[in-house]
Design an enzyme around this catalytic site. Structure first.
Site, PDB file in Angstrom:
ATOM      1  N   THR A 188     -44.939  45.861  58.967  1.00 31.02           N
ATOM      2  CA  THR A 188     -45.376  47.244  58.739  1.00 31.02           C
ATOM      3  C   THR A 188     -46.620  47.632  59.526  1.00 31.02           C
ATOM      4  O   THR A 188     -47.473  46.778  59.829  1.00 31.02           O
ATOM      5  CB  THR A 188     -45.661  47.431  57.234  1.00 31.02           C
ATOM      6  OG1 THR A 188     -46.340  48.659  57.024  1.00 31.02           O
ATOM      7  CG2 THR A 188     -46.529  46.315  56.665  1.00 31.02           C
ATOM      8  N   LEU A 223     -33.206  49.492  54.170  1.00 35.07           N
ATOM      9  CA  LEU A 223     -32.929  48.945  55.505  1.00 35.07           C
ATOM     10  C   LEU A 223     -31.813  47.907  55.448  1.00 35.07           C
ATOM     11  O   LEU A 223     -30.928  47.887  56.323  1.00 35.07           O
ATOM     12  CB  LEU A 223     -34.208  48.309  56.070  1.00 35.07           C
ATOM     13  CG  LEU A 223     -34.042  47.600  57.413  1.00 35.07           C
ATOM     14  CD1 LEU A 223     -33.635  48.587  58.508  1.00 35.07           C
ATOM     15  CD2 LEU A 223     -35.333  46.874  57.807  1.00 35.07           C
ATOM     16  N   TYR A 274     -50.600  44.928  49.415  1.00 30.92           N
ATOM     17  CA  TYR A 274     -49.341  44.975  50.169  1.00 30.92           C
ATOM     18  C   TYR A 274     -49.593  44.636  51.643  1.00 30.92           C
ATOM     19  O   TYR A 274     -48.912  43.788  52.228  1.00 30.92           O
ATOM     20  CB  TYR A 274     -48.711  46.359  50.035  1.00 30.92           C
ATOM     21  CG  TYR A 274     -47.544  46.626  50.967  1.00 30.92           C
ATOM     22  CD1 TYR A 274     -46.277  46.125  50.680  1.00 30.92           C
ATOM     23  CD2 TYR A 274     -47.710  47.391  52.128  1.00 30.92           C
ATOM     24  CE1 TYR A 274     -45.205  46.379  51.530  1.00 30.92           C
ATOM     25  CE2 TYR A 274     -46.647  47.651  52.975  1.00 30.92           C
ATOM     26  CZ  TYR A 274     -45.396  47.145  52.673  1.00 30.92           C
ATOM     27  OH  TYR A 274     -44.346  47.395  53.525  1.00 30.92           O
TER      28      TYR A 274
HETATM   29  N1  LIG Z   1     -40.577  51.728  53.251  1.00 27.27           N
HETATM   30  C1  LIG Z   1     -41.436  51.921  54.248  1.00 27.27           C
HETATM   31  O1  LIG Z   1     -41.973  53.025  54.452  1.00 27.27           O
HETATM   32  C2  LIG Z   1     -41.767  50.790  55.180  1.00 27.27           C
HETATM   33  C3  LIG Z   1     -42.654  51.019  56.249  1.00 27.27           C
HETATM   34  C4  LIG Z   1     -42.902  49.973  57.141  1.00 27.27           C
HETATM   35  C5  LIG Z   1     -42.279  48.752  56.981  1.00 27.27           C
HETATM   36  N2  LIG Z   1     -41.453  48.559  55.923  1.00 27.27           N
HETATM   37  C6  LIG Z   1     -40.807  47.252  55.784  1.00 27.27           C
HETATM   38  O2  LIG Z   1     -39.436  47.438  56.029  1.00 27.27           O
HETATM   39  C7  LIG Z   1     -38.697  46.463  55.319  1.00 27.27           C
HETATM   40  C8  LIG Z   1     -37.568  47.117  54.544  1.00 27.27           C
HETATM   41  O3  LIG Z   1     -38.129  48.027  53.622  1.00 27.27           O
HETATM   42  P1  LIG Z   1     -37.242  49.027  52.749  1.00 27.27           P
HETATM   43  O4  LIG Z   1     -37.862  50.364  52.868  1.00 27.27           O
HETATM   44  O5  LIG Z   1     -35.794  48.831  53.063  1.00 27.27           O
HETATM   45  O6  LIG Z   1     -37.586  48.450  51.298  1.00 27.27           O
HETATM   46  P2  LIG Z   1     -36.708  48.460  49.975  1.00 27.27           P
HETATM   47  O7  LIG Z   1     -35.718  49.574  49.996  1.00 27.27           O
HETATM   48  O8  LIG Z   1     -37.709  48.381  48.857  1.00 27.27           O
HETATM   49  O9  LIG Z   1     -35.884  47.113  50.081  1.00 27.27           O
HETATM   50  C9  LIG Z   1     -36.463  45.871  49.850  1.00 27.27           C
HETATM   51  C10 LIG Z   1     -35.390  45.014  49.246  1.00 27.27           C
HETATM   52  O10 LIG Z   1     -35.953  43.714  49.025  1.00 27.27           O
HETATM   53  C11 LIG Z   1     -35.460  43.275  47.781  1.00 27.27           C
HETATM   54  N3  LIG Z   1     -36.268  42.231  47.175  1.00 27.27           N
HETATM   55  C12 LIG Z   1     -37.426  42.345  46.494  1.00 27.27           C
HETATM   56  N4  LIG Z   1     -37.783  41.144  46.007  1.00 27.27           N
HETATM   57  C13 LIG Z   1     -36.819  40.254  46.400  1.00 27.27           C
HETATM   58  C14 LIG Z   1     -36.617  38.881  46.203  1.00 27.27           C
HETATM   59  N5  LIG Z   1     -37.500  38.147  45.481  1.00 27.27           N
HETATM   60  N6  LIG Z   1     -35.523  38.307  46.734  1.00 27.27           N
HETATM   61  C15 LIG Z   1     -34.637  39.038  47.445  1.00 27.27           C
HETATM   62  N7  LIG Z   1     -34.771  40.346  47.665  1.00 27.27           N
HETATM   63  C16 LIG Z   1     -35.852  40.951  47.150  1.00 27.27           C
HETATM   64  C17 LIG Z   1     -35.468  44.520  46.914  1.00 27.27           C
HETATM   65  O11 LIG Z   1     -34.654  44.317  45.785  1.00 27.27           O
HETATM   66  P3  LIG Z   1     -34.967  45.121  44.411  1.00 27.27           P
HETATM   67  O12 LIG Z   1     -34.804  46.560  44.745  1.00 27.27           O
HETATM   68  O13 LIG Z   1     -33.946  44.591  43.477  1.00 27.27           O
HETATM   69  O14 LIG Z   1     -36.378  44.761  44.068  1.00 27.27           O
HETATM   70  C18 LIG Z   1     -34.895  45.545  47.890  1.00 27.27           C
HETATM   71  O15 LIG Z   1     -33.493  45.532  47.851  1.00 27.27           O
HETATM   72  C19 LIG Z   1     -39.725  45.710  54.476  1.00 27.27           C
HETATM   73  O16 LIG Z   1     -40.113  44.543  55.154  1.00 27.27           O
HETATM   74  C20 LIG Z   1     -40.899  46.654  54.406  1.00 27.27           C
HETATM   75  O17 LIG Z   1     -42.120  45.956  54.190  1.00 27.27           O
HETATM   76  C21 LIG Z   1     -41.165  49.554  55.040  1.00 27.27           C
END
Ligand SMILES: NC(=O)c1ccc[n+]([C@@H]2O[C@H](COP(=O)([O-])OP(=O)(O)OC[C@H]3O[C@@H](n4cnc5c(N)ncnc54)[C@H](OP(=O)(O)O)[C@@H]3O)[C@@H](O)[C@H]2O)c1
Length: 301
Positions: free
Chosen positions: A111, A9, A138
Protein backbone atom coordinates in the site's frame (compact mmCIF):
# COMPACT_ATOMS: atom_id res chain seq x y z
CA UNK A 1 -2.57 -19.74 -6.08
CA UNK A 2 -4.48 -16.72 -4.85
CA UNK A 3 -4.69 -16.20 -1.08
CA UNK A 4 -7.30 -13.83 0.33
CA UNK A 5 -9.34 -14.88 -2.70
CA UNK A 6 -12.62 -13.75 -1.13
CA UNK A 7 -11.61 -10.07 -0.90
CA UNK A 8 -12.30 -7.33 -3.43
CA UNK A 9 -8.98 -7.77 -5.23
CA UNK A 10 -8.86 -11.52 -4.64
CA UNK A 11 -12.16 -12.08 -6.39
CA UNK A 12 -11.02 -10.11 -9.42
CA UNK A 13 -7.74 -12.01 -9.53
CA UNK A 14 -9.57 -15.32 -9.56
CA UNK A 15 -11.99 -14.08 -12.22
CA UNK A 16 -9.08 -12.87 -14.34
CA UNK A 17 -7.24 -16.17 -14.05
CA UNK A 18 -10.37 -18.11 -14.95
CA UNK A 19 -11.20 -15.90 -17.97
CA UNK A 20 -11.62 -17.56 -21.38
CA UNK A 21 -8.56 -15.86 -22.89
CA UNK A 22 -6.24 -17.26 -20.24
CA UNK A 23 -3.74 -19.75 -21.68
CA UNK A 24 -4.93 -23.32 -21.06
CA UNK A 25 -1.67 -24.05 -19.25
CA UNK A 26 -2.69 -21.65 -16.51
CA UNK A 27 -4.91 -22.78 -13.71
CA UNK A 28 -5.88 -21.01 -10.54
CA UNK A 29 -6.22 -22.33 -7.04
CA UNK A 30 -8.38 -19.88 -5.12
CA UNK A 31 -7.84 -19.82 -1.37
CA UNK A 32 -10.35 -17.62 0.43
CA UNK A 33 -10.01 -17.31 4.17
CA UNK A 34 -12.49 -20.16 4.64
CA UNK A 35 -10.05 -22.63 3.07
CA UNK A 36 -6.73 -21.06 4.08
CA UNK A 37 -6.12 -18.87 7.12
CA UNK A 38 -2.82 -17.26 6.13
CA UNK A 39 -1.85 -16.75 9.78
CA UNK A 40 -1.85 -20.52 10.40
CA UNK A 41 1.76 -21.52 9.70
CA UNK A 42 1.04 -25.26 9.40
CA UNK A 43 -1.94 -24.70 7.13
CA UNK A 44 0.07 -22.36 4.90
CA UNK A 45 2.90 -24.89 4.48
CA UNK A 46 0.47 -27.73 3.82
CA UNK A 47 -1.54 -25.76 1.28
CA UNK A 48 1.50 -24.50 -0.62
CA UNK A 49 3.15 -27.94 -0.69
CA UNK A 50 -0.09 -29.62 -1.86
CA UNK A 51 -0.52 -27.01 -4.59
CA UNK A 52 3.08 -27.31 -5.77
CA UNK A 53 2.85 -31.11 -5.82
CA UNK A 54 -0.24 -31.06 -8.06
CA UNK A 55 0.53 -31.61 -11.74
CA UNK A 56 0.63 -28.30 -13.58
CA UNK A 57 2.50 -26.66 -16.40
CA UNK A 58 4.54 -23.52 -16.20
CA UNK A 59 5.94 -21.72 -13.19
CA UNK A 60 3.97 -21.57 -9.96
CA UNK A 61 3.14 -18.11 -8.63
CA UNK A 62 1.36 -17.32 -5.40
CA UNK A 63 -0.47 -13.98 -5.36
CA UNK A 64 -1.28 -12.79 -1.86
CA UNK A 65 -4.40 -10.63 -1.78
CA UNK A 66 -5.18 -11.29 1.89
CA UNK A 67 -4.95 -8.41 4.32
CA UNK A 68 -6.39 -6.91 7.46
CA UNK A 69 -7.80 -3.70 5.99
CA UNK A 70 -9.87 -2.09 8.80
CA UNK A 71 -7.27 0.62 9.27
CA UNK A 72 -9.13 2.72 11.84
CA UNK A 73 -10.16 -0.25 13.98
CA UNK A 74 -6.50 -1.35 14.11
CA UNK A 75 -5.67 1.97 15.81
CA UNK A 76 -8.29 1.76 18.52
CA UNK A 77 -8.75 -1.94 19.30
CA UNK A 78 -5.95 -4.15 20.60
CA UNK A 79 -7.33 -7.34 19.09
CA UNK A 80 -7.65 -5.63 15.74
CA UNK A 81 -4.07 -4.40 15.97
CA UNK A 82 -2.91 -7.93 16.72
CA UNK A 83 -4.91 -9.25 13.78
CA UNK A 84 -3.43 -6.60 11.50
CA UNK A 85 0.07 -7.63 12.54
CA UNK A 86 -0.62 -11.34 12.11
CA UNK A 87 -2.23 -10.99 8.66
CA UNK A 88 -0.25 -8.09 7.19
CA UNK A 89 3.20 -8.58 8.70
CA UNK A 90 3.68 -12.20 9.73
CA UNK A 91 1.53 -14.08 7.20
CA UNK A 92 3.33 -12.70 4.12
CA UNK A 93 6.56 -14.06 5.62
CA UNK A 94 4.99 -17.47 6.13
CA UNK A 95 3.68 -17.50 2.56
CA UNK A 96 7.03 -16.38 1.14
CA UNK A 97 8.92 -19.02 3.14
CA UNK A 98 6.57 -21.73 1.88
CA UNK A 99 7.04 -20.46 -1.69
CA UNK A 100 10.80 -20.70 -1.19
CA UNK A 101 10.45 -24.34 -0.08
CA UNK A 102 8.61 -25.33 -3.27
CA UNK A 103 10.33 -22.96 -5.72
CA UNK A 104 7.27 -20.80 -6.36
CA UNK A 105 7.42 -17.06 -6.99
CA UNK A 106 5.33 -14.70 -4.91
CA UNK A 107 3.41 -11.56 -5.77
CA UNK A 108 2.53 -9.55 -2.67
CA UNK A 109 0.23 -6.54 -2.59
CA UNK A 110 1.11 -3.57 -0.41
CA UNK A 111 0.00 0.00 0.00
CA UNK A 112 0.83 3.66 -0.46
CA UNK A 113 0.42 4.00 3.33
CA UNK A 114 3.99 2.74 3.84
CA UNK A 115 5.42 5.80 2.10
CA UNK A 116 6.32 9.03 3.83
CA UNK A 117 6.25 12.63 2.66
CA UNK A 118 8.99 13.68 0.26
CA UNK A 119 11.81 15.82 1.66
CA UNK A 120 11.08 19.53 1.59
CA UNK A 121 7.39 18.96 0.98
CA UNK A 122 8.04 18.13 -2.67
CA UNK A 123 5.03 16.80 -4.61
CA UNK A 124 5.74 14.43 -7.46
CA UNK A 125 4.56 10.87 -8.16
CA UNK A 126 6.17 8.51 -5.66
CA UNK A 127 8.74 5.90 -6.67
CA UNK A 128 9.36 2.58 -4.90
CA UNK A 129 12.67 3.80 -3.49
CA UNK A 130 11.22 6.98 -2.02
CA UNK A 131 11.40 7.16 1.79
CA UNK A 132 9.10 4.92 3.78
CA UNK A 133 7.57 6.36 6.95
CA UNK A 134 4.50 4.37 7.96
CA UNK A 135 2.32 6.04 10.56
CA UNK A 136 -0.27 3.85 12.19
CA UNK A 137 -0.72 0.17 12.92
CA UNK A 138 -1.96 -0.83 9.47
CA UNK A 139 0.82 1.02 7.66
CA UNK A 140 3.54 -0.40 9.92
CA UNK A 141 2.16 -3.91 9.55
CA UNK A 142 2.11 -3.61 5.76
CA UNK A 143 5.71 -2.39 5.64
CA UNK A 144 6.80 -5.29 7.85
CA UNK A 145 4.98 -7.66 5.47
CA UNK A 146 6.92 -6.26 2.51
CA UNK A 147 10.21 -6.71 4.35
CA UNK A 148 9.44 -10.30 5.30
CA UNK A 149 8.54 -11.21 1.72
CA UNK A 150 11.79 -9.73 0.41
CA UNK A 151 13.80 -11.56 3.07
CA UNK A 152 12.12 -14.95 2.70
CA UNK A 153 11.92 -15.08 -1.11
CA UNK A 154 14.84 -13.03 -2.45
CA UNK A 155 15.10 -13.17 -6.21
CA UNK A 156 11.55 -14.45 -6.75
CA UNK A 157 9.18 -11.89 -5.28
CA UNK A 158 7.19 -8.97 -6.57
CA UNK A 159 5.97 -6.44 -4.02
CA UNK A 160 3.33 -4.23 -5.63
CA UNK A 161 2.10 -1.12 -3.84
CA UNK A 162 -1.28 0.18 -4.88
CA UNK A 163 -3.70 2.77 -3.51
CA UNK A 164 -7.33 3.79 -3.07
CA UNK A 165 -8.78 0.43 -4.17
CA UNK A 166 -12.44 -0.17 -4.93
CA UNK A 167 -13.94 -3.32 -6.33
CA UNK A 168 -17.25 -4.80 -7.34
CA UNK A 169 -17.80 -6.39 -3.95
CA UNK A 170 -17.53 -5.27 -0.36
CA UNK A 171 -17.80 -1.80 1.11
CA UNK A 172 -15.74 0.88 -0.59
CA UNK A 173 -15.57 4.62 -1.23
CA UNK A 174 -17.66 4.48 -4.41
CA UNK A 175 -20.52 2.68 -2.66
CA UNK A 176 -20.32 4.97 0.36
CA UNK A 177 -20.48 8.12 -1.78
CA UNK A 178 -23.37 6.68 -3.80
CA UNK A 179 -25.29 5.97 -0.60
CA UNK A 180 -24.57 9.41 0.84
CA UNK A 181 -25.65 11.04 -2.43
CA UNK A 182 -29.08 9.55 -1.80
CA UNK A 183 -29.20 10.39 1.90
CA UNK A 184 -27.88 13.96 2.00
CA UNK A 185 -28.25 17.22 0.13
CA UNK A 186 -24.58 18.14 0.47
CA UNK A 187 -21.52 16.31 1.59
CA UNK A 188 -18.12 17.50 2.87
CA UNK A 189 -15.22 15.43 1.55
CA UNK A 190 -11.51 15.98 2.14
CA UNK A 191 -9.75 17.81 -0.63
CA UNK A 192 -6.20 17.93 0.72
CA UNK A 193 -5.30 14.24 0.33
CA UNK A 194 -4.13 13.34 -3.16
CA UNK A 195 -4.01 9.88 -4.69
CA UNK A 196 -4.97 7.60 -7.53
CA UNK A 197 -8.21 5.63 -7.31
CA UNK A 198 -7.64 2.08 -8.50
CA UNK A 199 -10.26 -0.34 -9.76
CA UNK A 200 -9.39 -3.82 -8.46
CA UNK A 201 -10.15 -5.41 -11.85
CA UNK A 202 -7.44 -3.26 -13.45
CA UNK A 203 -4.98 -4.05 -10.66
CA UNK A 204 -5.81 -7.76 -11.02
CA UNK A 205 -5.03 -7.58 -14.75
CA UNK A 206 -1.74 -5.88 -13.96
CA UNK A 207 -0.76 -8.39 -11.28
CA UNK A 208 -1.51 -11.31 -13.57
CA UNK A 209 0.58 -9.70 -16.33
CA UNK A 210 3.40 -9.23 -13.82
CA UNK A 211 3.13 -12.83 -12.62
CA UNK A 212 3.41 -14.06 -16.22
CA UNK A 213 6.28 -11.71 -17.09
CA UNK A 214 9.99 -12.29 -16.75
CA UNK A 215 10.38 -9.04 -14.78
CA UNK A 216 13.11 -9.27 -12.16
CA UNK A 217 12.20 -9.43 -8.48
CA UNK A 218 11.50 -6.09 -6.92
CA UNK A 219 9.11 -3.52 -5.55
CA UNK A 220 6.86 -1.62 -7.95
CA UNK A 221 3.94 0.78 -7.87
CA UNK A 222 0.68 0.19 -9.74
CA UNK A 223 -2.40 2.40 -9.37
CA UNK A 224 -5.00 4.01 -11.56
CA UNK A 225 -3.52 6.59 -13.93
CA UNK A 226 -3.63 10.27 -12.99
CA UNK A 227 -4.52 11.68 -9.61
CA UNK A 228 -7.29 13.41 -7.74
CA UNK A 229 -8.42 14.09 -4.18
CA UNK A 230 -11.12 12.26 -2.23
CA UNK A 231 -13.35 15.24 -3.02
CA UNK A 232 -12.58 14.88 -6.74
CA UNK A 233 -13.24 11.15 -6.55
CA UNK A 234 -16.56 11.74 -4.78
CA UNK A 235 -17.57 14.32 -7.39
CA UNK A 236 -16.81 11.79 -10.13
CA UNK A 237 -19.08 9.25 -8.40
CA UNK A 238 -21.84 11.87 -8.24
CA UNK A 239 -21.33 12.62 -11.94
CA UNK A 240 -21.63 8.93 -12.81
CA UNK A 241 -24.94 8.89 -10.92
CA UNK A 242 -26.22 11.92 -12.82
CA UNK A 243 -26.13 13.91 -9.57
CA UNK A 244 -24.72 17.43 -9.29
CA UNK A 245 -21.01 17.11 -8.36
CA UNK A 246 -21.17 20.54 -6.70
CA UNK A 247 -23.18 18.94 -3.91
CA UNK A 248 -19.80 17.58 -2.78
CA UNK A 249 -18.02 20.37 -0.90
CA UNK A 250 -14.27 20.39 -0.25
CA UNK A 251 -13.04 20.27 3.33
CA UNK A 252 -9.65 19.64 4.89
CA UNK A 253 -8.35 16.62 6.77
CA UNK A 254 -8.38 18.52 10.07
CA UNK A 255 -12.14 18.88 9.91
CA UNK A 256 -12.64 15.13 9.42
CA UNK A 257 -10.36 13.42 11.97
CA UNK A 258 -9.90 9.66 11.76
CA UNK A 259 -8.04 7.32 14.15
CA UNK A 260 -5.47 6.23 11.53
CA UNK A 261 -3.46 9.00 9.90
CA UNK A 262 -3.78 9.18 6.10
CA UNK A 263 -0.95 10.29 3.83
CA UNK A 264 -1.58 13.70 2.29
CA UNK A 265 0.31 12.74 -0.87
CA UNK A 266 -0.22 9.21 -2.23
CA UNK A 267 0.21 9.69 -5.95
CA UNK A 268 2.17 6.67 -7.19
CA UNK A 269 4.46 6.85 -10.21
CA UNK A 270 4.04 4.16 -12.86
CA UNK A 271 7.70 4.42 -13.96
CA UNK A 272 8.71 1.19 -12.18
CA UNK A 273 5.76 -0.60 -13.78
CA UNK A 274 6.60 0.62 -17.28
CA UNK A 275 10.28 -0.20 -16.77
CA UNK A 276 9.26 -3.84 -16.26
CA UNK A 277 7.60 -3.76 -19.69
CA UNK A 278 4.10 -3.74 -18.21
CA UNK A 279 1.16 -1.68 -19.48
CA UNK A 280 0.18 1.08 -17.05
CA UNK A 281 -3.24 0.76 -15.45
CA UNK A 282 -6.02 2.78 -17.14
CA UNK A 283 -6.65 6.38 -16.09
CA UNK A 284 -8.66 6.43 -12.85
CA UNK A 285 -11.55 8.45 -14.33
CA UNK A 286 -11.96 6.07 -17.30
CA UNK A 287 -11.70 3.10 -14.96
CA UNK A 288 -14.53 4.44 -12.78
CA UNK A 289 -16.74 4.82 -15.85
CA UNK A 290 -15.97 1.26 -16.93
CA UNK A 291 -16.47 -0.10 -13.42
CA UNK A 292 -19.93 1.40 -12.98
CA UNK A 293 -20.94 0.35 -16.50
CA UNK A 294 -19.97 -3.21 -15.68
CA UNK A 295 -21.31 -3.14 -12.11
CA UNK A 296 -24.21 -0.67 -12.00
CA UNK A 297 -25.02 -1.78 -8.45
CA UNK A 298 -21.89 0.11 -7.31
CA UNK A 299 -24.00 3.25 -7.62
CA UNK A 300 -26.80 1.87 -5.49
CA UNK A 301 -24.65 2.31 -2.38
N1 LIG B 1 -8.48 -1.17 0.02
C1 LIG B 1 -7.58 -0.25 -0.30
O1 LIG B 1 -7.89 0.94 -0.48
C2 LIG B 1 -6.14 -0.64 -0.47
C3 LIG B 1 -5.20 0.35 -0.84
C4 LIG B 1 -3.88 -0.04 -1.05
C5 LIG B 1 -3.50 -1.36 -0.91
N2 LIG B 1 -4.43 -2.28 -0.53
C6 LIG B 1 -4.00 -3.67 -0.39
O2 LIG B 1 -4.61 -4.40 -1.42
C7 LIG B 1 -4.79 -5.74 -1.01
C8 LIG B 1 -6.21 -6.19 -1.27
O3 LIG B 1 -7.09 -5.37 -0.53
P1 LIG B 1 -8.67 -5.43 -0.69
O4 LIG B 1 -9.15 -4.04 -0.83
O5 LIG B 1 -9.05 -6.47 -1.70
O6 LIG B 1 -9.04 -5.93 0.79
P2 LIG B 1 -10.28 -6.79 1.28
O7 LIG B 1 -11.44 -6.65 0.36
O8 LIG B 1 -10.44 -6.42 2.73
O9 LIG B 1 -9.76 -8.28 1.14
C9 LIG B 1 -8.84 -8.83 2.03
C10 LIG B 1 -9.19 -10.29 2.14
O10 LIG B 1 -8.24 -10.89 3.03
C11 LIG B 1 -8.96 -11.80 3.82
N3 LIG B 1 -8.30 -12.14 5.07
C12 LIG B 1 -8.24 -11.43 6.21
N4 LIG B 1 -7.61 -12.16 7.16
C13 LIG B 1 -7.27 -13.35 6.58
C14 LIG B 1 -6.62 -14.51 7.03
N5 LIG B 1 -6.18 -14.60 8.31
N6 LIG B 1 -6.45 -15.53 6.18
C15 LIG B 1 -6.90 -15.45 4.90
N7 LIG B 1 -7.52 -14.38 4.41
C16 LIG B 1 -7.70 -13.34 5.24
C17 LIG B 1 -10.28 -11.09 4.10
O11 LIG B 1 -11.23 -12.02 4.55
P3 LIG B 1 -12.43 -11.54 5.52
O12 LIG B 1 -13.21 -10.54 4.74
O13 LIG B 1 -13.16 -12.80 5.81
O14 LIG B 1 -11.75 -10.93 6.71
C18 LIG B 1 -10.59 -10.53 2.72
O15 LIG B 1 -11.27 -11.48 1.94
C19 LIG B 1 -4.35 -5.78 0.45
O16 LIG B 1 -3.01 -6.21 0.52
C20 LIG B 1 -4.42 -4.34 0.89
O17 LIG B 1 -3.54 -4.07 1.97
C21 LIG B 1 -5.73 -1.95 -0.33
Amino acid sequence: MVTGAGGALGQDLVARLAAPDVPPTDSVRAQPRATLDVTDADAVRAAVHAWAAAPGEGPAVLINASAYTAVDRAETDEDAAAAAWAVNAEAPGLLAAACAEVGAAMVHVSTDYVLGPLPGGERRPLEPDDPVAPTGVYARSKLAGEERVRAARPGAHHVVRSAWLYGATGQNFVRTMARLARERDTLDVVDDQHGSPTWTADLADGLVALARSSAPAGTRHAAGGGATTWCGFARAVFAEMGADPERVRPCDTASFPRPAPRPAWSVLSDASWRAAGLAPLPAWRDALRTAVARHPDLLLG
